[in-house]
Write a protein that holds these residues in place. Structure first.
Motif, PDB file in Angstrom:
ATOM      1  N   LYS A  69      37.390  57.878   5.892  1.00 27.00           N
ATOM      2  CA  LYS A  69      37.412  56.894   6.920  1.00 27.00           C
ATOM      3  C   LYS A  69      37.247  57.863   8.206  1.00 27.00           C
ATOM      4  N   HIS A  70      36.633  57.044   9.290  1.00 25.28           N
ATOM      5  CA  HIS A  70      36.218  57.613  10.511  1.00 25.28           C
ATOM      6  C   HIS A  70      36.999  56.639  11.578  1.00 25.28           C
ATOM      7  N   TYR A  71      37.853  57.281  12.417  1.00 20.91           N
ATOM      8  CA  TYR A  71      38.341  56.732  13.483  1.00 20.91           C
ATOM      9  C   TYR A  71      37.647  56.925  14.684  1.00 20.91           C
ATOM     10  N   SER A  72      37.568  55.494  15.545  1.00 21.35           N
ATOM     11  CA  SER A  72      36.907  55.667  17.097  1.00 21.35           C
ATOM     12  C   SER A  72      37.481  54.878  18.030  1.00 21.35           C
ATOM     13  N   ALA A  76      45.185  53.562  19.762  1.00 18.73           N
ATOM     14  CA  ALA A  76      45.730  52.270  19.456  1.00 18.73           C
ATOM     15  C   ALA A  76      45.244  51.154  20.393  1.00 18.73           C
ATOM     16  N   GLY A  77      45.650  50.164  20.054  1.00 24.18           N
ATOM     17  CA  GLY A  77      45.132  48.964  20.970  1.00 24.18           C
ATOM     18  C   GLY A  77      43.812  48.429  20.876  1.00 24.18           C
ATOM     19  N   ARG A  78      43.354  47.829  21.946  1.00 23.53           N
ATOM     20  CA  ARG A  78      42.135  47.277  21.916  1.00 23.53           C
ATOM     21  C   ARG A  78      41.057  48.300  21.960  1.00 23.53           C
ATOM     22  N   GLY A  79      40.038  48.138  21.012  1.00 19.47           N
ATOM     23  CA  GLY A  79      38.815  49.179  20.969  1.00 19.47           C
ATOM     24  C   GLY A  79      39.280  50.009  19.979  1.00 19.47           C
ATOM     25  N   ALA A  80      40.603  50.484  19.504  1.00 16.90           N
ATOM     26  CA  ALA A  80      40.627  51.284  18.194  1.00 16.90           C
ATOM     27  C   ALA A  80      39.925  50.615  17.144  1.00 16.90           C
ATOM     28  N   ALA A  81      39.382  51.653  16.378  1.00 18.94           N
ATOM     29  CA  ALA A  81      38.494  51.295  15.198  1.00 18.94           C
ATOM     30  C   ALA A  81      38.487  52.165  14.194  1.00 18.94           C
ATOM     31  N   GLN A  82      38.579  51.931  12.977  1.00 17.60           N
ATOM     32  CA  GLN A  82      38.370  52.573  11.859  1.00 17.60           C
ATOM     33  C   GLN A  82      37.208  52.135  10.784  1.00 17.60           C
ATOM     34  N   ALA A  83      36.180  52.905  10.285  1.00 17.30           N
ATOM     35  CA  ALA A  83      35.140  52.530   9.605  1.00 17.30           C
ATOM     36  C   ALA A  83      35.542  53.357   8.223  1.00 17.30           C
ATOM     37  N   TRP A  84      35.213  52.794   7.054  1.00 16.78           N
ATOM     38  CA  TRP A  84      35.449  53.268   5.842  1.00 16.78           C
ATOM     39  C   TRP A  84      34.430  53.108   4.942  1.00 16.78           C
ATOM     40  N   GLU A  85      34.671  54.027   3.779  1.00 15.00           N
ATOM     41  CA  GLU A  85      33.578  53.601   2.584  1.00 15.00           C
ATOM     42  C   GLU A  85      34.426  54.165   1.433  1.00 15.00           C
ATOM     43  N   GLY A  86      34.392  53.492   0.406  1.00 17.73           N
ATOM     44  CA  GLY A  86      35.351  53.748  -0.613  1.00 17.73           C
ATOM     45  C   GLY A  86      34.661  53.105  -2.036  1.00 17.73           C
ATOM     46  N   ASN A  87      35.389  53.245  -2.883  1.00 13.79           N
ATOM     47  CA  ASN A  87      35.050  52.691  -4.289  1.00 13.79           C
ATOM     48  C   ASN A  87      34.855  51.043  -4.261  1.00 13.79           C
ATOM     49  N   ARG A  88      34.682  50.506  -5.480  1.00  9.91           N
ATOM     50  CA  ARG A  88      34.349  49.334  -5.536  1.00  9.91           C
ATOM     51  C   ARG A  88      35.147  48.325  -5.047  1.00  9.91           C
ATOM     52  N   GLU A  89      36.370  48.746  -5.185  1.00 11.01           N
ATOM     53  CA  GLU A  89      37.454  47.805  -4.896  1.00 11.01           C
ATOM     54  C   GLU A  89      37.916  47.881  -3.129  1.00 11.01           C
ATOM     55  N   GLY A  91      35.180  48.877  -0.902  1.00 16.97           N
ATOM     56  CA  GLY A  91      33.892  48.529  -0.212  1.00 16.97           C
ATOM     57  C   GLY A  91      33.749  49.618   0.774  1.00 16.97           C
ATOM     58  N   LYS A  92      32.698  48.993   1.715  1.00 15.95           N
ATOM     59  CA  LYS A  92      32.510  49.708   2.881  1.00 15.95           C
ATOM     60  C   LYS A  92      32.616  48.579   3.949  1.00 15.95           C
ATOM     61  N   GLY A  93      33.278  49.201   5.276  1.00 17.55           N
ATOM     62  CA  GLY A  93      33.439  48.023   6.407  1.00 17.55           C
ATOM     63  C   GLY A  93      33.783  48.803   7.565  1.00 17.55           C
ATOM     64  N   ARG A  94      34.410  48.100   8.535  1.00 16.91           N
ATOM     65  CA  ARG A  94      34.758  48.458   9.939  1.00 16.91           C
ATOM     66  C   ARG A  94      35.968  47.573  10.210  1.00 16.91           C
ATOM     67  N   LEU A  95      37.057  47.954  10.857  1.00 20.06           N
ATOM     68  CA  LEU A  95      37.989  47.199  11.500  1.00 20.06           C
ATOM     69  C   LEU A  95      38.223  47.692  12.721  1.00 20.06           C
ATOM     70  N   THR A 107      45.145  41.291  16.891  1.00 21.93           N
ATOM     71  CA  THR A 107      44.011  40.692  16.562  1.00 21.93           C
ATOM     72  C   THR A 107      42.922  41.670  16.294  1.00 21.93           C
ATOM     73  N   MET A 108      42.211  41.546  15.107  1.00 21.35           N
ATOM     74  CA  MET A 108      41.127  42.450  14.673  1.00 21.35           C
ATOM     75  C   MET A 108      39.972  41.865  14.197  1.00 21.35           C
ATOM     76  N   GLU A 109      38.746  42.588  14.107  1.00 22.12           N
ATOM     77  CA  GLU A 109      37.581  41.818  13.749  1.00 22.12           C
ATOM     78  C   GLU A 109      37.489  42.936  12.501  1.00 22.12           C
ATOM     79  N   LEU A 110      37.110  42.244  11.207  1.00 23.19           N
ATOM     80  CA  LEU A 110      36.878  43.006   9.994  1.00 23.19           C
ATOM     81  C   LEU A 110      35.487  42.758  10.055  1.00 23.19           C
ATOM     82  N   HIS A 111      34.713  43.685   9.572  1.00 24.90           N
ATOM     83  CA  HIS A 111      33.085  43.766   9.268  1.00 24.90           C
ATOM     84  C   HIS A 111      33.008  44.378   7.950  1.00 24.90           C
ATOM     85  N   MET A 112      33.107  43.568   6.964  1.00 17.53           N
ATOM     86  CA  MET A 112      32.631  43.984   5.435  1.00 17.53           C
ATOM     87  C   MET A 112      31.246  44.124   5.608  1.00 17.53           C
TER      88      MET A 112
END
Length: 178
Positions: A69-72, A76-89, A91-95, A107-112
């Protein structure tokens, strides 16, 4: 030979029917689950609005405890983000948290990115109710053709809904222990 041709035509007709039915399915989807948590809205809100705290109860952490995981952005709050890369269950994405109305909505944007590309909106709503907090976790977004076709064979609401139910149960456990 006539039997083989008839069988081939029947299979082609069945496949065409399946493809047409899939194309007629809705262009959007929504999954939603709710739970009542015996904790004040501020406590529950803090566990959702801070993505590091979010990781303490997220059902996806259990699916891949070794996920990278990588936080940017802000903590907390608007603009807080987490990117991850994991196993098949998982996957890889950003929230990313895109909007907040403390302590009632996040409210969050999920980019798988993997296993399937997709962009969806995730919303947590919190409502005080009789000394508890009623939490609803929802996700909605476009349903591209491949999702419509997969939906003919897999109940996506049930599959994603199980994760939401597990996450809400863990959120309840963590929030009520505070």
């Amino acid at each position: 030979m006539l039997k083989t041709l008839a069988l081939a035509l029947a299979l082609a007709a069945a496949l065409a029917f399946l493809l047409i039915v899939a194309a007629a399915r809705p262009d959007t989807f929504e999954v939603q689950r709710s739970a009542s948590i015996q904790a004040p809205p501020d406590t529950v809100f803090g566990l959702i609005n801070d993505l590091r705290a979010f990781s303490t109860w997220s059902p996806y952490e259990k699916k891949d405890p070794a996920m990278k995981k990588h936080y940017s952005g802000p903590v907390a709050g608007r603009g807080a983000a987490q990117a991850w890369e994991g196993n098949r269950e998982v996957g890889k994405g950003r929230l990313e948290i895109t909007d907040v109305a403390a302590p009632s909505r996040v409210t969050m944007e999920l980019h798988m990115i993997e296993p399937l590309e997709g962009r969806n909106t995730v919303v947590f709503t919190l409502q005080p109710h009789a000394g508890a907090t009623h939490v609803t976790w929802s996700m909605h977004g476009p349903a591209p053709y491949i999702s419509k076709l997969m939906g003919m064979f897999f109940d996506m609401d049930s599959m994603i809904g199980r994760d939401f139910e597990a996450g809400l149960a863990e959120l309840k456990r963590v929030a009520e222990a505070r």
